[in-house]
Design a protein around this motif. Structure first.
Motif, PDB file in Angstrom:
ATOM      1  N   ILE A 234      33.186  50.692  25.521  1.00  0.00           N
ATOM      2  CA  ILE A 234      33.611  49.308  25.243  1.00  0.00           C
ATOM      3  C   ILE A 234      32.397  48.563  24.709  1.00  0.00           C
ATOM      4  CG2 ILE A 234      34.590  47.209  26.257  1.00  0.00           C
ATOM      5  CD1 ILE A 234      35.191  49.551  28.639  1.00  0.00           C
ATOM      6  N   GLU A 235      32.536  48.001  23.528  1.00  0.00           N
ATOM      7  CA  GLU A 235      31.445  47.228  22.950  1.00  0.00           C
ATOM      8  C   GLU A 235      31.900  45.790  22.758  1.00  0.00           C
ATOM      9  OE1 GLU A 235      29.600  50.972  20.399  1.00  0.00           O
ATOM     10  OE2 GLU A 235      30.195  49.144  19.333  1.00  0.00           O
ATOM     11  N   GLY A 236      30.980  44.877  22.871  1.00  0.00           N
ATOM     12  CA  GLY A 236      31.339  43.484  22.688  1.00  0.00           C
ATOM     13  C   GLY A 236      30.186  42.570  23.054  1.00  0.00           C
ATOM     14  N   LYS A 237      30.520  41.293  23.384  1.00  0.00           N
ATOM     15  CA  LYS A 237      29.494  40.308  23.741  1.00  0.00           C
ATOM     16  C   LYS A 237      29.785  39.793  25.153  1.00  0.00           C
ATOM     17  CE  LYS A 237      28.884  38.519  19.074  1.00  0.00           C
ATOM     18  NZ  LYS A 237      29.220  37.397  18.194  1.00  0.00           N
ATOM     19  N   ASP A 238      28.733  39.522  25.876  1.00  0.00           N
ATOM     20  CA  ASP A 238      28.840  38.952  27.239  1.00  0.00           C
ATOM     21  C   ASP A 238      29.822  39.734  28.104  1.00  0.00           C
ATOM     22  OD1 ASP A 238      27.131  36.907  26.410  1.00  0.00           O
ATOM     23  OD2 ASP A 238      28.827  35.751  25.629  1.00  0.00           O
ATOM     24  N   LEU A 239      29.713  41.032  28.062  1.00  0.00           N
ATOM     25  CA  LEU A 239      30.615  41.856  28.869  1.00  0.00           C
ATOM     26  C   LEU A 239      30.155  41.826  30.332  1.00  0.00           C
ATOM     27  CD1 LEU A 239      31.056  44.989  26.529  1.00  0.00           C
ATOM     28  CD2 LEU A 239      32.601  43.057  26.821  1.00  0.00           C
ATOM     29  N   THR A 240      31.098  41.588  31.221  1.00  0.00           N
ATOM     30  CA  THR A 240      30.777  41.579  32.660  1.00  0.00           C
ATOM     31  C   THR A 240      31.877  42.331  33.418  1.00  0.00           C
ATOM     32  OG1 THR A 240      31.940  39.503  32.951  1.00  0.00           O
ATOM     33  CG2 THR A 240      29.563  39.353  32.649  1.00  0.00           C
ATOM     34  N   VAL A 241      31.468  42.885  34.539  1.00  0.00           N
ATOM     35  CA  VAL A 241      32.460  43.493  35.428  1.00  0.00           C
ATOM     36  C   VAL A 241      32.908  42.396  36.391  1.00  0.00           C
ATOM     37  CG1 VAL A 241      32.865  45.218  37.202  1.00  0.00           C
ATOM     38  CG2 VAL A 241      31.477  45.785  35.235  1.00  0.00           C
ATOM     39  N   SER A 242      34.200  42.133  36.410  1.00  0.00           N
ATOM     40  CA  SER A 242      34.708  41.051  37.249  1.00  0.00           C
ATOM     41  C   SER A 242      35.153  41.557  38.618  1.00  0.00           C
ATOM     42  CB  SER A 242      35.879  40.380  36.540  1.00  0.00           C
ATOM     43  OG  SER A 242      36.294  39.278  37.255  1.00  0.00           O
ATOM     44  N   ALA A 243      35.680  42.770  38.645  1.00  0.00           N
ATOM     45  CA  ALA A 243      36.087  43.384  39.920  1.00  0.00           C
ATOM     46  C   ALA A 243      36.129  44.890  39.739  1.00  0.00           C
ATOM     47  CB  ALA A 243      37.458  42.872  40.337  1.00  0.00           C
ATOM     48  N   MET A 244      35.841  45.590  40.823  1.00  0.00           N
ATOM     49  CA  MET A 244      35.948  47.051  40.719  1.00  0.00           C
ATOM     50  C   MET A 244      36.093  47.662  42.103  1.00  0.00           C
ATOM     51  SD  MET A 244      32.134  48.386  39.846  1.00  0.00           S
ATOM     52  CE  MET A 244      30.712  47.951  40.833  1.00  0.00           C
ATOM     53  N   ASP A 245      36.787  48.790  42.134  1.00  0.00           N
ATOM     54  CA  ASP A 245      36.751  49.640  43.322  1.00  0.00           C
ATOM     55  C   ASP A 245      36.701  51.084  42.841  1.00  0.00           C
ATOM     56  OD1 ASP A 245      39.310  50.352  42.701  1.00  0.00           O
ATOM     57  OD2 ASP A 245      40.244  49.302  44.364  1.00  0.00           O
ATOM     58  N   ASN A 246      36.982  52.032  43.703  1.00  0.00           N
ATOM     59  CA  ASN A 246      36.697  53.422  43.327  1.00  0.00           C
ATOM     60  C   ASN A 246      37.589  53.979  42.225  1.00  0.00           C
ATOM     61  OD1 ASN A 246      38.851  53.412  44.955  1.00  0.00           O
ATOM     62  ND2 ASN A 246      38.231  55.107  46.258  1.00  0.00           N
ATOM     63  N   HIS A 247      38.709  53.328  41.897  1.00  0.00           N
ATOM     64  CA  HIS A 247      39.517  53.865  40.805  1.00  0.00           C
ATOM     65  C   HIS A 247      40.037  52.795  39.835  1.00  0.00           C
ATOM     66  CE1 HIS A 247      42.405  53.283  44.165  1.00  0.00           C
ATOM     67  NE2 HIS A 247      43.044  52.650  43.206  1.00  0.00           N
ATOM     68  N   GLU A 248      39.564  51.602  39.973  1.00  0.00           N
ATOM     69  CA  GLU A 248      40.088  50.504  39.145  1.00  0.00           C
ATOM     70  C   GLU A 248      38.936  49.576  38.771  1.00  0.00           C
ATOM     71  OE1 GLU A 248      43.822  47.411  39.713  1.00  0.00           O
ATOM     72  OE2 GLU A 248      43.008  48.472  41.428  1.00  0.00           O
ATOM     73  N   ILE A 249      38.930  49.084  37.530  1.00  0.00           N
ATOM     74  CA  ILE A 249      37.846  48.176  37.119  1.00  0.00           C
ATOM     75  C   ILE A 249      38.397  47.124  36.162  1.00  0.00           C
ATOM     76  CG2 ILE A 249      37.066  49.641  35.171  1.00  0.00           C
ATOM     77  CD1 ILE A 249      34.158  48.828  36.050  1.00  0.00           C
ATOM     78  N   LEU A 250      37.891  45.899  36.293  1.00  0.00           N
ATOM     79  CA  LEU A 250      38.298  44.804  35.401  1.00  0.00           C
ATOM     80  C   LEU A 250      37.043  44.308  34.684  1.00  0.00           C
ATOM     81  CD1 LEU A 250      40.502  42.785  34.438  1.00  0.00           C
ATOM     82  CD2 LEU A 250      39.838  41.336  36.350  1.00  0.00           C
ATOM     83  N   ILE A 251      37.091  44.396  33.357  1.00  0.00           N
ATOM     84  CA  ILE A 251      35.944  43.995  32.533  1.00  0.00           C
ATOM     85  C   ILE A 251      36.339  42.758  31.739  1.00  0.00           C
ATOM     86  CG2 ILE A 251      34.500  44.718  30.584  1.00  0.00           C
ATOM     87  CD1 ILE A 251      35.088  47.658  31.710  1.00  0.00           C
ATOM     88  N   LYS A 252      35.448  41.772  31.741  1.00  0.00           N
ATOM     89  CA  LYS A 252      35.704  40.545  30.980  1.00  0.00           C
ATOM     90  C   LYS A 252      34.643  40.384  29.903  1.00  0.00           C
ATOM     91  CE  LYS A 252      38.088  37.791  34.464  1.00  0.00           C
ATOM     92  NZ  LYS A 252      38.002  36.633  35.356  1.00  0.00           N
TER      93      LYS A 252
END
Lengths: 240, 77
Positions: free
Chosen positions: B49-67
């Motif tokens: 995933i490429e972009g600008k100001d990428l942050t991980v908003s939430a994650m656990d062992n099998h799920e991740i939310l990237i903003k």
């Protein structure tokens, strides 16, 4: 329910910390990035594991989240909470309790009768008020039970006072009206006084009358011809 | 809708994109994390995933939310 706590880690290498947290398979959410800190919510059960593996950084617990935060805040204000609950209970009790039952009527017999009847049905001072439907049922019951005494009844709840307005049933004794009747002697005797209100007196004072003899006749005659019939009425006194 | 959700949850992975957010379900590891590039290893490929100001908003062992502002998504098999 999962118990999350909001924590923060002071670090310039936020990505590196997140990668390490990912390797630890911990569940984190609401991640925010401030100038110096990485702030996130983490499962309370994971905190010790994170503290054990991330020894180079300090993990500060900021607060609980969700229902746990509310519960903690409530525990901190336990006295205020108890006071509020106690006040609500007192308010509810005071607004639903009867302090006085007034029966509004001039006749003390009716007043006492209704106060006793209401007490039997649970409407007495220092008891809880009843619902509108229950009062309606009590009114119907009282009207049915005391139908000879009560004409009309209303229960009016005025704050903590119950006002019972009642109308007494006045029973009039009607005399049977006959179109044609005589007054006859029930016993033999000597007439001492006769007062005729309706009809024609057939006897005079000091007359001797036998039993069943007509004293006041309901037949109005004119020269032995019956012109009208009335129900004879009057008072006759005699020695028997 | 429930059937569709159940269908997706039965798969090896699924990826949602919405409003500058990327939600990846059933990833294996987070391999790279910077504000311009994030790499996730999934069962069959590596998701870049490429972009600008990428942050991980939430994650656990099998799920991740990237903003962040996502410009490129690449699947490296």
């Amino acid at each position: 329910m999962n118990h999350y706590k909001q924590v923060r880690i002071k670090t310039p290498k936020k990505s590196a910390i997140l990668l390490k947290l990912n390797k630890l398979n911990v569940s984190i959410k609401n991640i925010t990035y401030t100038k110096d800190y990485l702030v996130f919510d983490i499962l309370a059960s994971d905190i010790k594991r994170v503290q054990k593996y991330l020894v180079s950084v300090k993990l500060e617990i900021i607060s609980d989240t969700g229902i746990y935060k509310v519960a903690k805040n409530l525990r901190g204000h336990l006295l205020i909470l108890i006071g509020v609950i106690f006040s609500i209970v007192i308010f509810l009790v005071l607004t639903n309790i009867i302090v006085e039952v007034n029966v509004i009527h001039s006749n003390s017999k009716i007043r006492n009768l209704l106060i006793d009847a209401l007490a039997e049905r649970g409407v007495t001072p220092l008891t809880f008020k009843k619902s509108y439907a229950e009062y309606e049922a009590i009114i119907a019951d009282l009207k049915n039970t005391y139908k000879d005494e009560i004409e009309w009844l209303e229960i009016d709840v005025d704050g903590m006072v119950i006002n019972v307005r009642v109308e007494e049933r006045i029973q009039k004794e009607f005399e049977t009206e006959y179109n044609n009747c005589h007054i006859v002697a029930s016993k033999s005797g000597i007439i001492k006084s006769i007062l005729t209100e309706k009809g024609i007196a057939e006897v005079k004072t000091n007359d001797y009358v036998a039993k069943d003899e007509i004293l006041i006749s309901g037949e109005i005659k004119l020269i032995d011809v019956i012109k009208n019939n009335v129900c004879a009425k009057g008072k006759v006194y005699a020695y028997v | 809708m429930k059937n569709l959700q159940n269908f997706l949850l039965d798969q090896d992975y699924y990826i949602d994109i919405f409003n500058n957010c990327l939600h990846v379900y059933y990833y294996e590891t987070l391999t790279t994390l910077t504000d311009k590039l994030i790499e996730l290893k999934l069962k069959e490929f590596i998701l870049t995933i490429e972009g600008k100001d990428l942050t991980v908003s939430a994650m656990d062992n099998h799920e991740i939310l990237i903003k962040g502002e996502i410009t490129t998504l690449r699947f490296n098999r």
